[in-house]
Design an enzyme around this catalytic site. Structure first.
Site, short mmCIF file in Angstrom:
data_model
loop_
_atom_site.label_atom_id
_atom_site.label_comp_id
_atom_site.label_asym_id
_atom_site.label_seq_id
_atom_site.Cartn_x
_atom_site.Cartn_y
_atom_site.Cartn_z
CB CYS A 46 -12.61 16.38 8.15
SG CYS A 46 -13.95 15.90 9.27
CE1 TYR A 58 -18.71 20.54 18.05
CE2 TYR A 58 -18.00 22.66 17.19
CZ TYR A 58 -19.01 21.81 17.60
OH TYR A 58 -20.32 22.23 17.58
CB CYS A 74 -0.89 -0.01 1.23
SG CYS A 74 -1.94 1.44 1.41
#
Length: 456
Positions: free
Chosen positions: A413, A320, A162
């Site tokens: 995100c 957050y 990978c």
């Protein structure tokens, strides 16, 4: 019951992050997850409405003219991880920018600036965490440790070589796979709810080379103290470029295909790995969140710091806040910085990291932003927002917009939920002054975005 129709579709448009659109032979809009702009694919109709047909992706029929053969992945079409392996990097960036621009157009968000995308400093070997699943490629086949196959959830693909992780990940994965295969160890079957092995999590700190390995099994008593010690001895003999300094065993009997910690057993070494970013040090525990690509994250956080224009007179609120990375970056220059985070482990780690970096003008509250925001007052010079993928809930955003501040830095995100939230900022009299994309996850569909939002 009417049989669901099979259709061959040319992908004419992509919507962020993973929705493809095309038209069938009757000119009807067909929408489904998966695929790349320009591909011809086979789908199965799932649900029809007045204006479109929702379908399920089945097979790739023809590659897009945007694709090429310059990939190095062994499973570019079947692994569910990196969808853009066949695209030249410049093409990948173009596709991502166009999808984000479409979000602004669809939601009618006013932004006059040019939307810039920042290239990733590293396009390969960048991830610092991988979660592998034990299973098989075909029913009754040999044990495989890998990733879920795209659109075939029960099949596992071994991600050999990978390229989004460094070689230590590939080495550990393949060695552990072979170890349990040779011992004929059972894996957890989702249908029968039986078997031992579930997941293997590997975390690596790129700057220090420290590696953490977490084995997740069911509570099957066959994995006793002797077998744990044998596995640990084997693991520590694997030859890696970095050093395995921390090993944990997690028991998880949940039927959900996710790692849920019912019991955590520390088997070896430290209880964390240490990483360095932007001149700060961070201790990362087994399940505390840390940006999976520190090379891009450094650029993103530096941009946040630059846009914020922080000085010694400013009080900063970071909502957050996770393990407090951005909070600490802001506190390094601000008068004070306060973070709010709901995950207790993350808050504990935030305090620990602040102490590690000798930062004293900082505080963290553990709890839901909706409730905790009432405890910190309503006046700040800067508010930083970095919410989870779902974005900011309407009730939380209503309270956030009551804070007496002229400046927000909104990091996301999930640009889709971020753009949805922009409507409320605009209605409250704010303006999007700057907006940029950071290619945090090369070869995948995902990006991170940052916006400077100020009072008009």
């Amino acid at each position: 019951m009417r049989k669901k129709q099979i259709k061959d579709i040319n992908i004419e448009k992509m919507k962020y992050p993973n929705i493809s659109q095309g038209h069938d032979e009757k000119g009807r809009l067909v929408e489904f997850k998966g695929g790349i702009l320009g591909q011809r694919v086979r789908v199965k109709s799932q649900k029809k409405s007045k204006d479109k047909i929702k379908a399920k992706y089945l097979d790739l029929l023809e590659y897009s003219t945007l694709e090429n053969n310059s990939y190095t992945c062994a499973n570019p079409d079947i692994c569910g991880g990196c969808s853009y392996q066949r695209l030249a990097y410049e093409t990948e960036l173009m596709v991502k920018v166009e999808m984000i621009k479409d979000l602004f157009r669809e939601k009618e968000i006013a932004y006059k600036g040019d939307i810039k995308i920042n290239q990733a400093p590293k396009k390969s070997a960048y991830r610092n965490k991988m979660e592998y699943t034990f299973g098989d490629r075909v029913k009754g086949g040999e044990l495989i440790l890998g990733l879920h196959r795209q659109n075939r959830f029960y099949e596992i693909v071994p991600p050999k070589a990978c390229n989004i992780v460094d070689n230590d990940f590939n080495t550990i994965r393949s060695e552990v796979e072979m170890y349990f295969r040779e011992k004929k160890t059972s894996f957890y079957h989702k249908n029968t709810k039986e078997g031992l092995l579930r997941h293997l999590i590997v975390r690596k700190a790129h700057r220090t080379g420290e590696i953490m390995v977490i084995l997740v099994t069911t509570s099957d008593d066959s994995f006793d103290k002797i077998r744990k010690n044998l596995f640990l001895s084997f693991l520590l003999q694997i030859k890696t470029e970095g050093n395995i300094v921390s090993v944990f065993h997690v028991v998880n009997d949940s039927v959900a295909d996710a790692v849920k910690v019912e019991k955590l057993d520390h088997l070896y070494g430290k209880k964390y790995i240490s990483e360095e970013m932007l001149g700060l040090s961070f201790n990362i525990s087994p399940f505390s969140f840390f940006q999976p690509n520190i090379f891009s994250a450094e650029k993103l956080y530096q941009k946040a710091f630059d846009l914020a224009g922080v000085d010694e007179s400013m009080d900063v609120l970071d909502l957050y806040s996770g393990t407090g990375t951005i909070t600490q970056v802001m506190a390094s220059k601000a008068k004070s910085a306060t973070g709010i985070e709901i995950v207790e482990e993350a808050v504990d780690k935030a305090f620990e990291n602040a102490k590690l970096n000798d930062i004293s003008n900082i505080d963290f509250l553990c709890g839901d932003v909706l409730k905790e925001i009432e405890k910190v007052g309503d006046k700040f010079d800067l508010v930083v927002l970095d919410p989870p993928r779902a974005g900011i809930s309407p009730l939380s955003l209503e309270k956030i917009l009551k804070i007496k501040t002229n400046k927000f830095i909104y990091i996301s995100c999930n640009p889709k939920s971020q753009v949805d939230n922009f409507k409320d900022f605009l209605q409250a009299g704010f303006k999007i002054k700057e907006f940029e994309i950071f290619d945090q996850f090369p070869r995948s569909r995902h990006v991170e975005t940052i916006a400077l939002i100020q009072k008009m």
